[in-house]
Design a protein around this motif. Structure first.
Motif, short mmCIF file in Angstrom:
data_model
loop_
_atom_site.label_atom_id
_atom_site.label_comp_id
_atom_site.label_asym_id
_atom_site.label_seq_id
_atom_site.Cartn_x
_atom_site.Cartn_y
_atom_site.Cartn_z
N UNK A 1 56.16 108.51 9.61
CA UNK A 1 57.41 108.59 9.26
C UNK A 1 58.24 107.77 9.98
N UNK A 2 59.31 107.06 9.35
CA UNK A 2 60.37 106.29 10.14
C UNK A 2 61.67 107.01 10.02
N UNK A 3 62.42 106.69 11.05
CA UNK A 3 63.72 107.12 11.20
C UNK A 3 64.85 106.21 11.68
N UNK A 4 65.97 106.36 10.78
CA UNK A 4 66.90 105.12 11.07
C UNK A 4 67.70 105.20 12.49
N UNK A 5 68.03 104.11 12.83
CA UNK A 5 68.40 103.88 14.37
C UNK A 5 69.75 103.04 14.01
N UNK A 6 70.90 104.07 14.50
CA UNK A 6 72.06 103.42 14.44
C UNK A 6 72.89 103.38 15.35
N UNK A 7 73.70 102.26 15.67
CA UNK A 7 74.37 102.17 16.79
C UNK A 7 76.04 102.05 16.41
N UNK A 8 77.04 102.93 17.08
CA UNK A 8 78.25 102.77 17.23
C UNK A 8 78.96 101.71 17.99
N UNK A 53 74.95 89.80 19.50
CA UNK A 53 73.56 90.00 18.95
C UNK A 53 73.05 91.03 19.69
N UNK A 54 72.54 92.20 19.11
CA UNK A 54 71.70 93.23 19.64
C UNK A 54 70.06 93.19 19.14
N UNK A 55 69.21 93.81 20.11
CA UNK A 55 68.10 93.50 19.82
C UNK A 55 67.41 95.00 20.45
N UNK A 114 69.94 91.82 15.44
CA UNK A 114 70.84 92.14 14.64
C UNK A 114 72.38 91.37 15.26
N UNK A 115 72.74 90.50 14.41
CA UNK A 115 74.13 89.79 14.69
C UNK A 115 75.00 90.72 14.19
N UNK A 116 76.18 90.98 15.14
CA UNK A 116 77.20 91.93 14.81
C UNK A 116 78.45 91.24 14.64
N UNK A 155 83.22 95.31 13.54
CA UNK A 155 82.04 95.98 13.19
C UNK A 155 82.31 97.50 13.62
N UNK A 156 82.14 98.42 13.02
CA UNK A 156 82.12 99.82 13.60
C UNK A 156 80.78 100.50 13.79
N UNK A 157 79.81 100.23 12.99
CA UNK A 157 78.47 100.54 13.32
C UNK A 157 77.46 99.40 12.70
N UNK A 158 76.15 99.53 13.28
CA UNK A 158 75.10 98.52 12.83
C UNK A 158 73.94 99.24 12.88
N UNK A 159 73.16 99.22 11.69
CA UNK A 159 71.97 99.96 11.48
C UNK A 159 70.82 98.93 11.74
N UNK A 160 70.06 99.38 12.95
CA UNK A 160 68.88 98.47 13.34
C UNK A 160 67.64 98.81 12.51
N UNK A 161 66.60 98.21 12.56
CA UNK A 161 65.39 98.48 11.79
C UNK A 161 64.84 99.93 12.02
N UNK A 162 64.24 100.71 11.05
CA UNK A 162 64.07 102.00 11.57
C UNK A 162 62.77 101.96 12.41
N UNK A 163 62.80 103.09 13.18
CA UNK A 163 61.70 103.39 14.19
C UNK A 163 60.78 104.45 13.83
N UNK A 164 59.48 104.24 14.29
CA UNK A 164 58.72 105.40 13.89
C UNK A 164 58.97 106.57 14.78
N UNK A 165 58.94 107.91 13.80
CA UNK A 165 59.14 109.07 14.75
C UNK A 165 58.34 109.17 15.79
#
Length: 200
Positions: A115-122, A132-134, A140-142, A146-156
């Motif tokens: 199962x994957x979970x969302x990873x969000x940064x404020x 650019x965040x990695x 991800x280019x920000x 921008x107030x929040x950025x959603x990275x690719x989901x990560x495995x639980x």
């Protein structure tokens, strides 16, 4: 008459020494296979509705304790899954049902989907472009503002680590939060929103 008795004795001896040819007994083949994408305890396999087997670390292979004979039918199914797998159907047995021989038992594998979970940064106070965040291979280019950025989901139960790859023009951004306090950690059973990027 003596030759008939002798022939019967020879056949019985052959069966005793070669269970794979005559069936029965404890057999001469171990049911083994490969395991993919399992990272923790909880995967339980069963053969023919019994003889349960818990797959343990390092979670790369399995072997049932009971041997079977050549031509015996085997039918391996998933009985239980680790907690980071959503449902039993998410662990698939490949080539798990056949008559046993040295070829068929070498083709068995089990592959699970974690199962994957969302990873969000404020994002705080980003007023210019170029940030650019990695996280692993995810970049991800920000944009400014921008107030929040959603990275690719990560495995639980998988590791993550958000860092700054490229600083924005005229600003310096630092990453905090996550279970380690520096933007990294282990993904839990809920989505992670505690990573914070602060720019000045």
């Amino acid at each position: 008459m003596k030759s008939s008795i002798l022939r019967a004795g020879v056949v019985a001896l052959a069966c005793a020494l070669g269970l794979s040819a005559c069936g029965g007994g404890s057999g001469d083949l171990y049911l083994t296979g490969s395991v993919y994408n399992v990272t923790k305890d909880g995967l339980v396999l069963t053969n023919n509705g019994g003889n349960d087997l818990a797959v343990t670390t390092p979670y790369t292979s399995f072997q049932f304790s009971d041997r079977i004979s050549t031509d015996d039918q085997f039918d391996i199914k998933v009985k239980a899954v680790p907690s980071n797998v959503a449902k039993v159907e998410d662990c698939v047995v490949n080539n798990g049902r056949a008559r046993a021989n040295y070829y068929t038992i070498a083709q068995i594998s089990v592959t699970c989907t974690i199962r994957k979970r969302a990873l969000t940064a404020a994002i705080n106070n980003l007023t210019t472009s170029g940030l650019v965040l990695i996280n692993g291979s995810d970049k991800q280019t920000v944009a400014a503002g921008t107030k929040t950025v959603t990275m690719s989901p990560v495995n639980e139960d998988g590791a993550y680590g958000v860092t700054v790859l490229t600083q924005p023009t005229g600003q310096t951004c630092t990453v905090s939060g996550g279970s380690s306090g520096n933007g990294s950690g282990i993904m839990g059973a809920t989505e992670t929103t505690t990573v914070t990027v602060t720019c000045a």
